[in-house]
Motif scaffolding. Structure first.
Motif, PDB file in Angstrom:
ATOM      1  N   SER A 298     -31.122 -48.224 -24.484  1.00 25.90           N
ATOM      2  CA  SER A 298     -32.053 -47.959 -25.593  1.00 25.90           C
ATOM      3  C   SER A 298     -31.916 -48.990 -26.711  1.00 25.90           C
TER       4      SER A 298
ATOM      5  N   GLU B 258     -30.811 -42.751 -20.219  1.00 24.29           N
ATOM      6  CA  GLU B 258     -31.524 -43.624 -21.153  1.00 24.29           C
ATOM      7  C   GLU B 258     -32.453 -44.589 -20.413  1.00 24.29           C
TER       8      GLU B 258
ATOM      9  N   TYR C 114     -35.787 -42.879 -21.638  1.00 25.00           N
ATOM     10  CA  TYR C 114     -36.143 -43.590 -22.861  1.00 25.00           C
ATOM     11  C   TYR C 114     -36.855 -44.909 -22.573  1.00 25.00           C
TER      12      TYR C 114
END
Length: 364
Positions: free
Chosen positions: A191, A222, A226
């Motif tokens: 991220s 992540e 994300y």
């Protein structure tokens, strides 16, 4: 007709697809020595070809990703000129073709090759040019075709990922097929590079993320949730979200279910995963469990120099550990081709015209 024996010589004849291979992790030891001599690099631990190859293998067998990565200081040091980059890229293609690879995505980090005064664009031009030189040489010498494309990598501990993502997009019509982040996972979550991934999504560009190798489920979470990665570089630690009971039945957690349901490819690298401590041995590697659970597993080399390996040798190790047959190796190869950052029609053509016929001959 009888099936070909499942030995190294026969496996070398099988068409293979390689998605996770580092350019600076596959340099020939002789080339490292000769390039070091050309630039006056004094840091090599040996100038004997056999001894240097053995040193890379032994130094990489640390059980630590961070220590494993230290071996790259030497290969990167000698890849700082146009001629060196072009030579290493050309030899990479020749070595892969000799091992039966028909399609490969080879990754490297352009930002690590600027010490000799080259610009990022010049680094890309020379490397892609070397791949093209290699493809032409293979065609001329053997009549066989190999497709090698470039995965452009940013270092996750640095702050140039958006710039490198833009570089990849500039070269996507010249041989760059996608983007990646690599390097030590702990302390450098995916991220952190969200700006680069959002840019790539806006540009309709493909990307994979090194995740779930040295670090566990948070890294994979992540990368998937994300950042929206297309593939997981390694992803071996997805096993942390799977419980296999004494009866052999597996219970998948939410993340493992999501990765499997979405058919997110796992770029598994058995020998390298053992070297970095992500798996204790080939026999204990979760590859077979993940394959039986129908995750989209693929076989990869990661770093052919450091692991003293090839695609054929990785496949043979899996055959010996898990009893796989030709149909299994074909399935893993098709998994990889389906997952490649290549046009859909061209992926199908390689599957139907090259991979399936190639395995049909071996099955007999």
């Amino acid at each position: 007709m009888t099936a070909a024996p499942l030995d190294l010589a026969s496996i070398r004849l099988a068409p293979k697809v390689l998605l996770h291979d580092h350019l600076d992790g596959g340099v020939r030891p002789r080339t490292v020595i000769e390039l070091a001599d050309e630039i006056g690099y004094e840091g090599l631990p040996s100038r004997d070809e056999a001894e240097l190859g053995a040193w890379f293998r032994e130094a990489a067998d640390s059980g630590s990703l961070e220590l494993y990565l230290e071996t790259f200081a030497h290969t990167v040091a000698v890849m700082q000129t146009s001629a060196a980059l072009r030579r290493v890229a050309r030899e990479c293609v020749e070595d892969l073709a000799a091992d039966g690879v028909v399609y490969a995505e080879v990754r490297f980090a352009p930002e690590q090759h600027l010490d000799g005064g080259l610009s990022l664009d010049e680094v890309m031009e020379q490397t892609i040019g070397g791949f093209e030189d290699g493809m032409r040489a293979v065609q001329a010498e053997s009549g066989r075709e190999i497709v090698v494309r470039c995965l452009v990598t940013a270092m996750r501990h640095a702050a140039r990922s958006r710039e490198i993502a833009e570089l990849m997009v500039r070269f996507r019509h010249q041989g760059a097929c996608g983007f990646d982040i690599a390097g030590a996972e702990a302390g450098f979550p995916p991220s952190r590079h969200l700006d680069a991934f959002e840019f790539l999504q806006r540009e309709n560009a493909h990307f994979t993320i090194h995740a779930g190798e040295a670090f566990g489920l948070p890294s994979i979470q992540e990368a998937v949730a994300y950042c929206g990665c297309d593939r997981l570089g390694h992803g071996v630690r997805i096993m942390d979200d799977i419980v296999v009971g004494a009866d052999g039945l597996a219970e998948l957690g939410l993340l493992a279910n999501y990765v499997r349901d979405k058919r997110i490819p796992l770029e598994l690298c058995p020998s390298s995963n053992v070297q970095t401590g992500a798996a204790s041995s080939i026999a204990e590697h979760p590859f077979d469990t993940l394959a039986r659970l129908r995750f989209r597993v693929t076989v990869n080399t990661d770093n052919r120099l450091m692991s003293h390996t090839s695609m054929s040798e990785e496949m043979l190790k899996l055959v010996e550990a898990f009893g796989y047959g030709w149909s299994d190796l074909e399935r893993f190869t098709i998994n990889a081709m389906k997952s490649a950052f290549y046009q859909f029609d061209k992926r199908l053509a390689l599957i139907d015209d090259v991979i399936k016929p190639g395995y049909a001959v071996l099955v007999g």
